[in-house]
Design an enzyme around this catalytic site. Sequence first.
Site: not given
Length: 262
Positions: A143, A244
Site C-alpha cells: 500500500e 478505513e
Amino acid sequence: MCRFAANLTMMYTEHAFTDRFAAAAKDGFKAVEFLFPYEYEAFHLQSLLADNALTQALFNAPPGDWGAGERGLTSLPGREDEFKRSIDSALEYACVLGNRKLHVMAGLVGPEQDRARHRAVYLENLAYAARLALADGITIVIEPINTRDIPGFFLNRQDEAQAICAEVATDNLQVQFDLYHCQIVEGDLATKLKRDMARPHAGIGHIQIAGVPDRHEPDVGEVNYPYLFEVIDRLGYQGWVGCEYRPRAGTSEGLAWLKPWL
C-alpha cells in the site's frame, strides 16, 4: 455493486474490539478488516466471524514495534529474519481467519538512509512473502501511504507500487489502492483506477476509502465517492472495499452514505 468491509480498528471504537464484529454485522456489513489480530487467539476471532456471518477481508502482517513508531519491516535492511518470522505468524492467522489478502507494510526510510538499499531489500522480502503465501492461496498486497499521515514511509505512489509488483513478477502480489492516500499524494483517482485495474500483471488487489482531508466518512470532503464507486463497479472489481476511516461521531450514526450500497 461495490462490497464494503468495516475496518474494525478505526470504526466502532465505541465498543470493545471483540464486540465490533456484531456491531458491524448489525449495520449490514458482510465483511471486516483490521490492522492487526495478534493480541487475540486466532480461533476466537474465527468464532466471532462465524457467529456474525462475516468474511475476513484483510489484515496486516506484524509491523515491527508499532508502539515505538515502526510502520513495517519489509524494506528494512538487517531485519530480514524478523520479517520472515512475521510472515509465518501472519499466514498462520490468515489460514484460520480465511482471508485471501495480507497487507505487508513497507516501513520507514530516513533522508540519510540508502533508499536503493531499502528498495533491494523490499523486493527480496516481497518475493519471499509471495512465494510463501502462494501455497496457502493468499495474495500479498502493498500500500502506498501518504507522508502527511506517516512521514518517511517508503512507498507513496501508485505507479511506484505497480512497478515494484511488476519487478517481483508473481501473480499473488498486488497493490492495495487506498483512495484517501492516493488523493493526498497524487489525485486523479478515476484515471489511476482505470489504468491500474487494467494492468495484466499486479493490478489492484484491495481498495480502501475515507473522506479527504480529515479521514472521516466518505460522504464528507473533496472526493466524489459515489462517482468513484460507479467507476469501480464498471471496471469489474470483485474484491472488498475497506472503510478505513474515523467516524466523526458514532459509527452507526454516520452510515447514511452506505445505505444505497447495501
